[in-house]
Design an enzyme around this catalytic site. Structure first.
Site, PDB file in Angstrom:
ATOM      1  N   HIS A  87      35.929  46.895  20.551  1.00 18.44           N
ATOM      2  CA  HIS A  87      36.073  45.676  20.050  1.00 18.44           C
ATOM      3  C   HIS A  87      34.881  45.536  19.170  1.00 18.44           C
ATOM      4  O   HIS A  87      33.906  44.698  19.426  1.00 18.44           O
ATOM      5  CB  HIS A  87      35.581  44.842  21.449  1.00 18.44           C
ATOM      6  CG  HIS A  87      36.504  44.978  22.545  1.00 18.44           C
ATOM      7  ND1 HIS A  87      36.843  45.845  23.250  1.00 18.44           N
ATOM      8  CD2 HIS A  87      37.606  43.974  22.781  1.00 18.44           C
ATOM      9  CE1 HIS A  87      37.848  45.547  24.165  1.00 18.44           C
ATOM     10  NE2 HIS A  87      38.296  44.563  23.925  1.00 18.44           N
ATOM     11  N   LEU A 128      37.286  32.676  19.285  1.00 18.70           N
ATOM     12  CA  LEU A 128      38.494  33.375  19.440  1.00 18.70           C
ATOM     13  C   LEU A 128      38.674  34.215  20.760  1.00 18.70           C
ATOM     14  O   LEU A 128      37.715  35.065  21.112  1.00 18.70           O
ATOM     15  CB  LEU A 128      38.950  34.220  18.350  1.00 18.70           C
ATOM     16  CG  LEU A 128      39.040  33.523  16.921  1.00 18.70           C
ATOM     17  CD1 LEU A 128      39.108  34.611  15.557  1.00 18.70           C
ATOM     18  CD2 LEU A 128      40.343  32.820  16.834  1.00 18.70           C
ATOM     19  N   LYS A 141      33.650  35.406  14.917  1.00 15.33           N
ATOM     20  CA  LYS A 141      34.169  36.757  15.464  1.00 15.33           C
ATOM     21  C   LYS A 141      34.442  37.528  14.069  1.00 15.33           C
ATOM     22  O   LYS A 141      34.871  37.071  13.306  1.00 15.33           O
ATOM     23  CB  LYS A 141      35.488  36.534  16.386  1.00 15.33           C
ATOM     24  CG  LYS A 141      35.778  37.773  16.962  1.00 15.33           C
ATOM     25  CD  LYS A 141      36.710  37.187  18.307  1.00 15.33           C
ATOM     26  CE  LYS A 141      37.331  38.478  19.128  1.00 15.33           C
ATOM     27  NZ  LYS A 141      38.024  37.974  20.473  1.00 15.33           N
ATOM     28  N   GLU A 172      31.317  31.658  46.783  1.00 16.43           N
ATOM     29  CA  GLU A 172      31.325  33.113  47.393  1.00 16.43           C
ATOM     30  C   GLU A 172      31.230  34.140  46.170  1.00 16.43           C
ATOM     31  O   GLU A 172      30.399  35.173  46.368  1.00 16.43           O
ATOM     32  CB  GLU A 172      32.603  33.503  48.155  1.00 16.43           C
ATOM     33  CG  GLU A 172      32.629  32.717  49.502  1.00 16.43           C
ATOM     34  CD  GLU A 172      33.098  31.387  49.253  1.00 16.43           C
ATOM     35  OE1 GLU A 172      33.687  31.012  48.191  1.00 16.43           O
ATOM     36  OE2 GLU A 172      33.232  30.523  50.386  1.00 16.43           O
ATOM     37  N   HIS A 186      34.476  36.313  61.898  1.00 15.35           N
ATOM     38  CA  HIS A 186      35.659  35.641  62.159  1.00 15.35           C
ATOM     39  C   HIS A 186      36.943  36.346  61.733  1.00 15.35           C
ATOM     40  O   HIS A 186      37.722  36.027  61.146  1.00 15.35           O
ATOM     41  CB  HIS A 186      35.598  34.172  61.637  1.00 15.35           C
ATOM     42  CG  HIS A 186      34.604  33.410  62.221  1.00 15.35           C
ATOM     43  ND1 HIS A 186      33.227  33.632  61.869  1.00 15.35           N
ATOM     44  CD2 HIS A 186      34.587  32.393  62.863  1.00 15.35           C
ATOM     45  CE1 HIS A 186      32.397  32.617  62.625  1.00 15.35           C
ATOM     46  NE2 HIS A 186      33.293  31.677  62.980  1.00 15.35           N
TER      47      HIS A 186
END
Lengths: 621, 621
Positions: A36, A185, A245, A369, A418
């Site tokens: 990238h 982008l 970018k 969480e 549980h």
């Protein structure tokens, strides 16, 4: 030290470093044939400012607790990170060209195999929760370490980012500074907000952060922003950096269709030539800002022996979740590295006991969480032993974080309460029935499934002692105590609870189904059928030796019974251990979506009771 | 119709209804011995206003597409929902007292076994994503149906809520009205924001919603707010209702320590007596606002036959992910019920092809997988056939939604691409290695694992045709085509790809490992060892008959090989099918955290290549 004004030379130095980061990123990705470069280029000025002016760190000791910390949340920009450390002198530039090769430590996305990486990134939206954990650790250690998290703009669509945003402000983490590289982008098109900086600003302000909007390619403005962040007290800061970018890469800057694509060799050479022209030679004058003046917290050691279980065989019935809470509470008293994290269920998981004793090491994460697990990853990366707990089913919310914790090989601990249909009336949405499948899938996770309070206590101590990711499976109902306090439990070892000379079949169980199995044992005994009973305890690693020996001594037939769905549970773990030996293993498990009802009624209805075990034994024999 | 002024009688009616909702909730939870009366009491006035004045619906046809829709995101307040439908005349009040019993449809948290429930709730933060899906469906059908989602305040800490917030505004869903019951108290303590309504307001405004703050116990104010919501165009509305937990229950109102606790019988009687005194008798004058004037969209039917696969044996190599994209594209042309959802990877999953043909049925969800899956649940609940796709590993982000989709028995389809180490250079963070464990754990999920483009095409068609939750596992690399376009695939059926009279062992594979197995077949053949090869295709349900017959015909020895972690994968599924028959199954799978590298190098390195298969065959024999 705060940089109030940047000298002309410093600016040249940082611009040169940024240019080199761009050049390295282009070259490495072109050599790899993937990667990238454009996502590196948008971030290069930010990274340059941080690494070569803002952050205090010793480049020779990249993981020193005295250093400031950098988390690259946009992990696909890995080459810019690798280049920065190479520029800082940690390794030679040529090594960058091994990017993404099978034998290189420079992987496609960063992992903590590298000494300067705390957690693996590459699944977006995880860096900020991790940064929160590191920032909490610094506060706990009274260190003035600062934590910088660089995110992409696309990833700020992930809810986990907003979980961290709300908690970071709530916890007043002013040692934390996040940066968003707003390059407009995404992978497959423009982001939702493109360059609407005012919308980003309003959102982060509403979430309680100090917000600075800057041109992310103006190094002077970036330095000022980082100064302002350091001066801001009582809240975390976010720097919203407007970038392009592919910035600085001719022909590609701000263009769609260039996400995750290396430049072809010729284009790369052309782009590098243009970049090289702008170099002034200042880059090599850089010297690190060492954090010498900063006190390094000593690594805390346990102040006493591991506490022993208080439960007596035949004593009052206790739920395994309660024993976990009790054990964690006692553990917290003797081990200052142990911390606890909660998602607003501390009165169900009994971590409220720990909270009472060690409030400064208890982190309330509220109903979020993902962020809870992410924070625990940051805490673990910095030497803590974090126990996160919630209902087992709600850990599914954080599976992607758990997956990345596994990739990161972190010392995280999870306690899921549980489990199964035996929770009763609350119904299927609250029943953990796929937690062994989830945690067990990760190959380096230890998975413990204690059946009574004594073994739950032992599991908690073993988890704290083990270095590596660990899951403890805990139940809601009270159970009898079957082990004496001095019974020794080990990871990777099961317990043979019932055996005789005429055992005709082996039944393997854990949790509530162990007690159903013991009932079945008594009933079958009356009818003249002897069975051997193994309490599995350690699901992963599994005690193949005991299972094999027990099966062979008990007619070479095995039944497993579990309060978990059939696929990926305890039964599959036992089958994996015994199948290559050709020993038949018959699974009893929950095979349909369950329902509300009284715990024992549901254990019957969904076919995991002593009645089902007796029937299966008779069927198999 | 907009209620501009509420008459005195209407107010009395609604107050009476709210009082009855409170009474019912107290009675039902006390009878059950568990449940959340205080969370019902805070929401009672909101629910009363909605059910008995605001919403247009036919109480005799609770799931009619002409009705307005109510989603109870705070599922633990189920009794208030059940009571509302009883008050609306759907079933007698006495039935409420069966709450949470094994044989009652009134479970602890709502599920779609009830005709008035679209999706199961009880895992917080899921109602809004689902509401978005239903709202998108209404827009698509050009219905003026309105969608109301009632959330708790604690759950707004969940990141998924903010994923929906940003997309709901981005998609200008003005048919959507969310309400937060801000009752200040969570399960184990006060919420992060307690009654700071101004903070909530700033956040939702920054996320682009029309915001109304009201006293949630002032029915007149609530009615005005709902009117304002209906009049607001171009953006969704959120009503922030300041409430008290336990409102109207003497001695408990706004008190900590009463979450999820029923009142003891005596206290319940006393509380009900107080509430009954305030009843005016107006409640029974209620008549429903029927949605008669509203056009009900016809159920769309396919306009043509299922398209057939275009790939020829021996033709150009095609990745299974590409074949999925191609198939979905063609399917979209003939089946108007098919919709597609993306999380900014449409150019990797190839759903961009579908987008081009049917842009109005393509929903870009950006990088927010929980919301994407939640929206697909809402769309499925309303008759669409939604295909969500992303990298397989990123579905772990939405496991809790997938779990709730399973509980809801919804017709959702998931396509996970980029599975296993064979993706190569991007490294472990992008590799789906636990997706079979995850989807396979849910007992009602169908899991298909096509190996070539033709079977991937078939899997897509089968998934669309099947009513029920379905997962398709797809790879990144191009593979040869091994099946002809007229090969018939079935759910629950495998394919025997190589067989002979002297087969000494059965190897079961799928995806890239099938091609490794075919290579191993050739090599072993040269060495005089015949093996039988099965392409599993259908992981769940599994083709036990074919596996058993093939194993028996091939020396009663089986090897499985998969590009997935060892626990909970393809091998475990095969072991489960064969273990009871005592046939040894030897698993080859990825057993450690992998690394970046070239795809074929990684397939070798992590031991799932033809070389490993050959070695294992020789070892076993």
């Amino acid at each position: 030290m705060v940089t109030t004004a940047a000298s002309v030379n410093l600016l040249k130095l940082l611009q040169d470093k940024a240019t080199r980061l761009r050049i390295d990123s282009i070259r490495a990705t072109t050599a790899a044939g993937s990667g990238h470069p454009t996502s590196c280029a948008s971030a290069a000025d930010i990274v340059s400012a941080l690494f070569f002016s803002v952050m205090r760190y010793d480049p020779k000791q990249p993981h020193s607790p005295a250093n400031d910390v950098f988390v690259l949340s946009k992990g696909h920009a890995a080459p810019v990170l690798y280049s920065a450390w190479s520029e800082a002198g940690l390794f030679p530039r040529e090594h960058l060209l091994t990017l993404r090769q099978t034998n290189s430590d420079l992987e496609g996305h960063p992992t903590p195999k590298l000494p300067y990486v705390d957690v693996a990134t590459g699944s977006l939206g995880q860096g900020l929760p991790v940064g929160l954990g590191i920032a909490l650790n610094a506060k706990l250690e009274k260190s003035d370490q600062r934590i910088y998290v660089l995110m992409g703009d696309g990833e700020s669509a992930e809810g986990s980012v907003w979980e961290s945003a709300e908690l970071g402000a709530n916890d007043a983490l002013d040692n934390l500074c996040a940066i968003i590289d707003v390059n407009r982008l995404g992978q497959s098109g423009p982001t939702m907000l493109q360059h609407h900086m005012e919308v980003y600003k309003a959102r982060w302000e509403a979430f309680g952060w100090h917000v600075i909007v800057v041109d992310g390619h103006d190094i002077s403005a970036l330095l000022k922003a980082f100064d302002e962040a350091e001066e801001t007290k009582g809240k975390p800061t976010i720097i919203l950096a407007r970038t392009l970018k592919g910035k600085g890469i001719v022909g590609i800057e701000d263009k769609e269709g260039w996400h995750g694509k290396p430049l072809p060799k010729e284009e790369a050479d052309r782009a590098v030539a243009v970049l090289e022209k702008s170099l002034t030679g200042e880059a090599d004058t850089w010297t690190p800002k060492l954090p010498d003046q900063r006190a390094t917290p000593a690594v805390a050691s346990p102040t006493g022996a591991m506490p022993t279980s208080p439960y007596a065989i035949g004593g009052k019935e206790v739920a395994t979740r309660k024993a976990f809470g009790d054990a964690l509470h006692e553990l917290g008293k003797v081990n200052p590295r142990v911390v606890a994290l909660d998602a607003d269920v501390k009165n169900s998981t009994f971590t409220e006991e720990f909270m009472t004793t060690a409030p400064q090491r208890f982190f309330e994460g509220y109903i979020a969480e993902q962020n809870m697990v992410g924070m625990s990853m940051g805490l673990a990366a910095r030497g803590k032993i974090p126990f996160s707990s919630t209902f087992a089913c709600f850990f599914t919310r954080a599976f992607d974080f758990i997956r990345m914790a596994a990739i990161s090989q972190l010392n995280v601990k999870f306690a899921g309460t549980h489990v199964g249909v035996s929770i009763g009336e609350d119904g299927p949405s609250q029943m953990g029935l796929e937690d062994i499948a989830m945690f067990g899938a990760e190959p380096n996770f230890t998975v413990l499934y204690p059946s009574d309070a004594t073994s739950a206590w032992a599991a908690t101590m073993l988890a704290a002692d083990l270095v590596g990711p660990t899951y403890i499976r805990l139940g809601r109902p009270n159970n009898p105590i079957v082990y004496s306090p001095d019974e020794k439990f080990e990871i990777g070892k099961s317990k043979v609870l019932r055996q005789g000379n005429n055992d005709r079949i082996l039944v393997v169980a854990a949790g509530v189904t162990l007690f159903e199995t013991l009932k079945a044992y008594d009933e079958l005994k009356k009818g003249g059928i002897d069975i051997r009973v193994v309490d599995l305890f350690s699901v992963q690693p599994i005690d193949r030796a005991t299972l094999l020996a027990s099966a062979r001594a008990a007619g070479n037939q095995v039944i497993t019974v579990e309060d978990h769905y059939s696929h990926g549970g305890l039964g599959d773990a036992v089958q994996s251990a015994l199948s290559p030996s050709g020993i038949p293993v018959h699974k009893i498990a929950v095979t349909e979506i369950p329902h509300s009802g009284k715990p024992q009624e549901l254990v019957e209805k969904f076919g995991i009771s002593s009645k089902s075990i007796v029937a299966k034994v008779k069927e198999v024999l």
